[in-house]
Structure formats: C-alpha cells, structure tokens
Scaffold this motif. Structure first.
Motif, mmCIF file in Angstrom:
data_model
loop_
_atom_site.group_PDB
_atom_site.id
_atom_site.type_symbol
_atom_site.label_atom_id
_atom_site.label_comp_id
_atom_site.label_asym_id
_atom_site.label_seq_id
_atom_site.Cartn_x
_atom_site.Cartn_y
_atom_site.Cartn_z
ATOM 1 N N UNK A 1 -25.544 -10.400 -31.657
ATOM 2 C CA UNK A 1 -24.708 -9.298 -32.442
ATOM 3 C C UNK A 1 -25.946 -8.902 -33.649
ATOM 4 N N UNK A 2 -26.505 -7.847 -32.977
ATOM 5 C CA UNK A 2 -27.694 -7.562 -34.048
ATOM 6 C C UNK A 2 -27.929 -5.977 -34.124
ATOM 7 N N UNK A 3 -27.486 -5.456 -35.236
ATOM 8 C CA UNK A 3 -27.572 -4.030 -35.570
ATOM 9 C C UNK A 3 -29.079 -3.312 -35.265
ATOM 10 N N UNK A 4 -28.844 -2.368 -34.512
ATOM 11 C CA UNK A 4 -30.057 -1.727 -33.987
ATOM 12 C C UNK A 4 -30.997 -2.218 -33.055
ATOM 13 N N UNK A 5 -30.774 -3.439 -32.516
ATOM 14 C CA UNK A 5 -31.610 -3.906 -31.588
ATOM 15 C C UNK A 5 -30.781 -4.240 -30.222
ATOM 16 N N UNK A 6 -30.984 -3.201 -29.363
ATOM 17 C CA UNK A 6 -29.949 -3.346 -28.285
ATOM 18 C C UNK A 6 -30.856 -3.849 -26.825
ATOM 19 N N UNK A 7 -32.084 -3.942 -26.915
ATOM 20 C CA UNK A 7 -33.041 -4.623 -25.964
ATOM 21 C C UNK A 7 -33.619 -5.699 -26.337
ATOM 22 N N UNK A 8 -32.922 -6.573 -26.724
ATOM 23 C CA UNK A 8 -33.785 -7.778 -27.263
ATOM 24 C C UNK A 8 -34.573 -8.736 -26.095
ATOM 25 N N UNK A 9 -35.617 -9.159 -26.276
ATOM 26 C CA UNK A 9 -36.172 -9.730 -24.924
ATOM 27 C C UNK A 9 -36.487 -11.207 -25.755
ATOM 28 N N UNK A 10 -36.153 -12.303 -25.068
ATOM 29 C CA UNK A 10 -36.224 -13.850 -25.214
ATOM 30 C C UNK A 10 -36.808 -14.446 -24.149
ATOM 31 N N UNK A 11 -37.562 -15.788 -24.399
ATOM 32 C CA UNK A 11 -37.937 -16.462 -23.243
ATOM 33 C C UNK A 11 -37.203 -17.808 -23.368
ATOM 34 N N UNK A 12 -37.543 -18.755 -22.489
ATOM 35 C CA UNK A 12 -36.815 -20.046 -22.731
ATOM 36 C C UNK A 12 -37.296 -20.799 -23.700
ATOM 37 N N UNK A 13 -38.687 -20.597 -24.362
ATOM 38 C CA UNK A 13 -39.068 -21.397 -25.419
ATOM 39 C C UNK A 13 -38.541 -20.909 -26.736
ATOM 40 N N UNK A 14 -38.490 -19.514 -26.647
ATOM 41 C CA UNK A 14 -37.954 -19.259 -28.018
ATOM 42 C C UNK A 14 -36.474 -19.230 -28.245
ATOM 43 N N UNK A 15 -35.850 -19.214 -26.959
ATOM 44 C CA UNK A 15 -34.426 -19.360 -27.226
ATOM 45 C C UNK A 15 -34.231 -20.817 -27.432
ATOM 46 N N UNK A 16 -34.906 -21.847 -27.080
ATOM 47 C CA UNK A 16 -34.818 -23.240 -27.326
ATOM 48 C C UNK A 16 -34.964 -23.290 -28.841
ATOM 49 N N UNK A 17 -35.917 -22.565 -29.433
ATOM 50 C CA UNK A 17 -36.512 -22.955 -30.721
ATOM 51 C C UNK A 17 -35.017 -22.237 -31.609
#
Length: 372
Positions: A141-157
C-alpha cells in the motif's frame, strides 16, 4: 479413472462460514454447466466428509464443494464436505488426531508429524497431494507507486528489517524513474502458524542470495513485523495501513484491491498473472517418483530463472491416508478429490488460483486412485 465403491454420500454443505471471500457470496458459477456424465466422481461413501487447514485454499475449496454438489445432484446424490479454514498447522494437527478426514496444508506433512500420522493411517502413511496452486503476492500500500519491482534479495531485507525506508537505494535501483517516498516500511506478517509463511520464507531462502538467514517454518522468523491472523487478516491490515507490505495469496490481494509487486528473478521484472505463475508451475519437480506421495521440490519453483516465470507460487496439499480409512471414508475421499482434481479446476483462475497443468493432473489422479 473408474472408482468402484458402494454406499451413499449424504448431507448438505455447511456454507455459513464458507462463503467465497473473493466475491462475498457462494460460488455457484461452477455449479452450472458441469457435465456430470463426464465426471469420474462416484459420489459414494460416508455421509459426511470433513476437512480443515489452509486458509489459502479456502476459496478454491468452496468452488470444489459447489462443483461436487452439482455433479452428485445430477447423479441423484446429495453430498457434504465441511471445510474449516483454521490454518495449515491446525489442519495437520487435526488430521493426526483423526478429527477430520483429510487436511489442507500449504506445507507438506513431514518429519515428526509424518511419523505421528502413521498411527492414524493404520497400515499406511500420510500422502501430500498438491491440489491447489495459488500465486503469492508481495502486496503493498504505497500511494503513487503502482508498478513496484522487487527481487528476492531486496524482499528478504525488507522482511528482516535491513531495509527500513521505501526510498532505500536498493529499492530505488530496481525502480528507476519511480518517485519513492521517504516513508517507513511497515511489514505485516502472519501471527498464526501458516504454510503461507513457510512457503514465503522458503522462497526468500532460495532467492535472496544469502540475505535471508533465519530459515523457514510455519512461524515467521524474520524478527520484525506487525502480526495479523490469517490471509484475510494480513490483506485487510495492509489495505488500511499506508506504507505497509505483506505476503498473501493473490485472491486476497485482489479482494482488497492491493497492488502486487513485480518480481525480478534476474531475467527481468515479471508481473503476477495466471500465465506467469503457470509457467513456474509447469517446471515444478517432485521429491519422489511414481504414484503416491507428491511432495514438490519447491526449489524448482522458487529458484526459477526462466524468463516470464513468476516464482512465488504456493502449493497447497491435501494430506490423506494412503491406507487406513474405512471403506466408506476411502470411497468418499477419493470421489471428492477426483472431482476437485478435474472439473473442480474449471474457473479457478477467477478465484485467483492457477489450475493444475495437465501433466500434474495426471499424476494426481493416479495417486488419488491408489488411496486404500
């Protein structure tokens, strides 16, 4: 596959607590247009089936029951299966204690619990049969950010507290051009014992390049986060908390109109869709061979690098006895699972799930037929 059993399976499904969360009403879509003549479900066996466990498969189970009722009505039978979405851990516990006929679980029964199940499954053992596949959204839930990209490493952190702000450089690097706010990240986690948590943490272990060090399990190990109970609970918590993020089945993310992050496995960002999830499932491998237990090698899904494959897919098992049921229970369990594995898969995508690929359906039908 022809199932030859005798007896009558009577009753009516208790739908008071089983209304479809995704649409707010009983799922009757599957009950119309079902060709009962083509179904191998015998609609025979004991009067009442019972099951409990995974909340992730609750919406799918509602559809399976609705479809099964329709098939059996056309065959002159009235059927009943009552499913309680009490959580995977509770489902396995009730199964071992012979309080239900089979369990739904987002994690395979194994180790000590598998040994305990042998006492219940007299002369046999517990089999894990994958019946429901549901993509897990990293929902936010983040206003103004509709196409957020994550990867496994960032998600873990994010989920171990190493990354604390939405404008952290590691997130920004995956989202060039996006305006990320200087806002605290609130991680919402499952407070109950959950197979979804186990699968999510197994994904982080496989895909984070060593950033996730606390292992997996049905309880969250990351050491941070605000807890909420059940899939519905975490989705509702994120919907009401700007700046929050969670892991939850696609059907619940859709219901609460949550955005879902794209995942970059190294072959480019992949959005969560039926097609991208199915591509990952088609590459799934099993830990064993032949007919019987169908425990998946989840690393073959979570660690995929295939372009266009969405890796965070949860497999929900039905845990059954290979032997040890009385004849009426065996007939009913086999009949219901036969329907669920075949005509029950129709329209599952509308509930946020991924229907079984044909190759997996063939293996599942063979194992269901082999239940003693």
């Amino acid at each position: 596959m022809n199932l030859k059993r005798s007896g009558a399976l009577l009753g009516a499904v208790a739908l008071g607590a089983m209304t479809l969360a995704a649409c707010g009403s009983d799922n009757n879509a599957a009950s119309s247009g079902v060709d009962a003549a083509s179904s191998n479900a015998t609609c025979e066996g004991k009067a009442n089936l019972s099951s409990a466990g995974s909340s992730a498969q609750k919406n799918a189970m509602d559809q399976f029951v609705s479809t099964y009722i329709s098939v059996c009505q056309e065959k002159g039978k009235t059927v009943n299966l009552a499913y309680n979405p009490s959580g995977s851990g509770d489902g396995r516990t009730q199964f071992i204690a012979s309080q239900i006929d089979f369990a739904g679980s987002d994690s395979a029964i194994k180790a000590e619990q598998a040994e305990q199940a042998k006492a219940r499954c007299v002369g046999g053992e517990a089999w894990n049969l994958p019946l429901v596949f549901g993509p897990v959204a990293v929902a936010y839930n983040l206003d103004g950010v509709e196409d957020l990209v994550l990867n496994g490493e960032v998600t873990a952190k994010i989920f171990n507290g190493t990354i604390k702000k939405w404008n952290d450089p590691a997130i920004a690097a995956l989202n060039p051009g996006a305006t990320l706010p200087d806002q605290d990240i609130t991680a919402i986690i499952r407070s109950d014992s959950s197979g979804t948590t186990d699968n999510f943490q197994q994904y982080l272990t496989a895909a984070s390049n060593g950033a996730w060090t606390t292992g997996a399990g049905s309880d969250f190990t990351g050491g941070i986060g605000e807890g909420a109970k059940g899939s519905a609970g975490v989705a509702q918590a994120v919907a009401s908390a700007p700046g929050s993020i969670t892991y939850v089945e696609k059907s619940y993310a859709d219901q609460n109109k949550l955005s879902a992050a794209q995942i970059d496995t190294g072959s480019g960002p992949v959005a969560l869709s039926d097609e991208s999830a199915a591509k990952a499932i088609e590459g799934a491998q099993f830990k064993g061979e032949g007919v019987g237990d169908l425990t998946l090698d989840l690393g073959s899904i979570f660690g995929t690098k295939e372009a266009g494959a969405y890796p965070l897919v949860l497999a929900t098992y039905e845990i059954v006895c290979s032997k040890g049921y009385d004849a009426d229970t065996s007939a009913a369990v086999k009949s219901f699972l036969t329907s669920a594995a075949n005509e029950g898969q129709d329209n599952l995508a509308e509930q946020g799930y991924v229907p079984l690929p044909d190759s997996m359906k063939e293996k599942l039908n063979a194992s269901v037929a082999a239940i003693g």
